[in-house]
Design a protein around this motif. Structure first.
Motif, PDB file in Angstrom:
ATOM      1  N   LYS A  40       0.958  -1.129   0.043  1.00  0.00           N
ATOM      2  CA  LYS A  40       0.118   0.054   0.051  1.00  0.00           C
ATOM      3  C   LYS A  40       0.795   1.189   0.148  1.00  0.00           C
ATOM      4  O   LYS A  40       1.907   1.181   0.277  1.00  0.00           O
ATOM      5  N   GLN A  41       0.353   2.412  -0.117  1.00  0.00           N
ATOM      6  CA  GLN A  41       0.843   3.692  -0.174  1.00  0.00           C
ATOM      7  C   GLN A  41       1.622   3.893   0.953  1.00  0.00           C
ATOM      8  O   GLN A  41       2.721   4.438   1.062  1.00  0.00           O
ATOM      9  N   PHE A  53      13.413  11.846   0.040  1.00  0.00           N
ATOM     10  CA  PHE A  53      12.845  12.203  -1.431  1.00  0.00           C
ATOM     11  C   PHE A  53      11.619  12.930  -1.216  1.00  0.00           C
ATOM     12  O   PHE A  53      10.613  12.679  -0.281  1.00  0.00           O
ATOM     13  N   GLU A  54      11.392  14.082  -1.686  1.00  0.00           N
ATOM     14  CA  GLU A  54      10.392  14.970  -1.759  1.00  0.00           C
ATOM     15  C   GLU A  54       9.062  14.586  -2.387  1.00  0.00           C
ATOM     16  O   GLU A  54       8.021  14.879  -1.966  1.00  0.00           O
ATOM     17  N   GLY A  55       9.057  13.916  -3.563  1.00  0.00           N
ATOM     18  CA  GLY A  55       8.087  13.722  -4.258  1.00  0.00           C
ATOM     19  C   GLY A  55       7.781  12.419  -4.648  1.00  0.00           C
ATOM     20  O   GLY A  55       8.503  11.498  -4.541  1.00  0.00           O
ATOM     21  N   LYS A  56       6.307  11.839  -4.721  1.00  0.00           N
ATOM     22  CA  LYS A  56       6.092  10.403  -4.994  1.00  0.00           C
ATOM     23  C   LYS A  56       4.800  10.288  -5.984  1.00  0.00           C
ATOM     24  O   LYS A  56       3.984  11.170  -5.467  1.00  0.00           O
ATOM     25  N   MET A  57       4.672   9.359  -6.709  1.00  0.00           N
ATOM     26  CA  MET A  57       3.248   8.996  -7.301  1.00  0.00           C
ATOM     27  C   MET A  57       3.231   7.440  -6.901  1.00  0.00           C
ATOM     28  O   MET A  57       4.165   6.776  -7.388  1.00  0.00           O
ATOM     29  N   ALA A  69       5.534   2.593  -8.408  1.00  0.00           N
ATOM     30  CA  ALA A  69       5.741   3.864  -7.857  1.00  0.00           C
ATOM     31  C   ALA A  69       6.813   4.546  -8.421  1.00  0.00           C
ATOM     32  O   ALA A  69       7.782   4.106  -8.704  1.00  0.00           O
ATOM     33  N   LEU A  70       6.825   5.890  -8.335  1.00  0.00           N
ATOM     34  CA  LEU A  70       7.782   6.823  -8.950  1.00  0.00           C
ATOM     35  C   LEU A  70       8.259   7.717  -7.890  1.00  0.00           C
ATOM     36  O   LEU A  70       7.222   8.517  -7.408  1.00  0.00           O
ATOM     37  N   LEU A  71       9.385   8.071  -7.551  1.00  0.00           N
ATOM     38  CA  LEU A  71       9.873   8.875  -6.304  1.00  0.00           C
ATOM     39  C   LEU A  71      11.102   9.690  -6.981  1.00  0.00           C
ATOM     40  O   LEU A  71      11.450   9.323  -7.902  1.00  0.00           O
ATOM     41  N   TRP A  72      10.908  11.025  -6.544  1.00  0.00           N
ATOM     42  CA  TRP A  72      11.811  11.877  -7.059  1.00  0.00           C
ATOM     43  C   TRP A  72      12.205  12.793  -5.987  1.00  0.00           C
ATOM     44  O   TRP A  72      11.862  12.947  -5.169  1.00  0.00           O
TER      45      TRP A  72
END
Length: 321
Positions: A40-41, A53-57, A69-72
């Motif tokens: 899960k998320q 990491f600050e960003g994720k989808m 999942a993509l993290l940046w």
């Protein structure tokens, strides 16, 4: 800039979690695309916090399989475009002013549904013609050479994937390191190895980033190896090697003899010239005595590849590096 793609086969396990954390630290990753996260998320959020990491989808697991999942690293450098259970598409604009499109792809595992992945790539291609990078577990090969062991790969799947790449004017990047990224039945008569993970880029992407390198990390806690895309906009500058004295040399009698011989020869030679000559001789001699650890590691990797290539089901080789 660096982008990691990995079919991790479950992000929630402690060893997978730790393995990824170490890669982030060692490779200084900017983007991470994960498929088959099987969680899960909230689990992805824990990992995101652990690597800062600050960003994720996240597209959560459906049932008992899938999930991507993509993290940046920097939130303000990425704009989310589209996503579904098989892809996450974003637009990247970094501080250096580089702009490109990044798409993490998880190809449909069911061969009878593989056309859905091909149609998805074609659809994504029609949206934008700018610099584009697609990376992930495509679940397909481009030739019989991408597979070792088992039955030949169905030709209709090979041709279908080739047609997609041609229709979208994409370039398949060569893979540095071991040529296969997935395996099953290692060390048995049923051992199969396939290159399912790859990176596809547009010509305009290569025009901006001509110095790209796709690397098979090879070590993995999953049945898939992670692949790493290293992106360099400018040529890499190789710095001159700096002399460093190794404490291990002090255990070698020859070390003292080298220093004494250099220091006692050429009385008219300047102090700094003697230091320079001494360091050059010690460096050359030291490589023969203590060796280069990097070269040793590379040699071990070559040996592992040779052992894998033999595919000898009658014996198991034990390698000590």
């Amino acid at each position: 800039m660096s982008i990691l793609s990995w079919n991790c086969h479950g992000l929630g396990t402690p060893w997978t979690f730790q393995f990824l954390k170490e890669i982030v630290l060692q490779k200084r990753l900017d983007f991470i695309f994960l498929s088959e996260i099987l969680c899960k998320q909230v689990t992805v959020e824990k990992f995101q916090q652990a690597v800062n990491f600050e960003g994720k989808m996240v597209v959560e697991t459906q049932g008992h399989s899938g999930g991507i999942a993509l993290l940046w690293r920097f939130q303000n450098e990425v704009t989310l475009r589209t996503f579904n259970k098989n892809h996450i598409d974003v637009f990247v604009k970094n501080k250096a002013g580089d702009e490109f499109r990044l798409t993490g792809v998880y190809g449909e595992p069911d061969r009878q549904k593989r056309k859905e992945t091909w149609d998805m790539i074609r659809m994504l291609s029609s949206i934008n013609t700018g610099p584009w990078c697609l990376i992930g577990d495509m679940n397909n090969v481009l030739s019989q050479a991408d597979k070792q062991g088992g039955r030949p790969y169905p030709q209709w799947l090979i041709q279908g994937f080739r047609d997609v790449i041609e229709d979208c004017s994409l370039i398949n990047l060569d893979l540095d390191g071991y040529p296969f990224t997935w395996e099953r039945g290692a060390g048995t008569v049923d051992w199969i190895e396939v290159r399912l993970d790859r990176d596809l880029v547009s010509t305009s992407f290569l025009n901006i980033f001509p110095n790209v390198k796709l690397i098979n990390i090879e070590v993995s806690t999953s049945d898939h190896c992670p692949i790493l895309l290293e992106i360099h906009k400018a040529s890499i500058v190789i710095q001159k090697r700096v002399f460093r004295f190794e404490n291990a040399w002090l255990r070698e009698p020859m070390c003292q003899k080298i220093v004494e011989d250099v220091w006692s020869s050429g009385a008219s030679v300047s102090f700094y010239a003697k230091i320079k000559e001494c360091s050059e001789i010690l460096s050359s001699w030291g490589r023969e005595i203590t060796g280069s650890f990097k070269n040793r590691i590379n040699q071990c990797k070559k040996t592992i590849k040779l052992l894998k290539g033999r595919r000898d089901s009658n014996s198991i080789a034990v390698l000590k590096c």
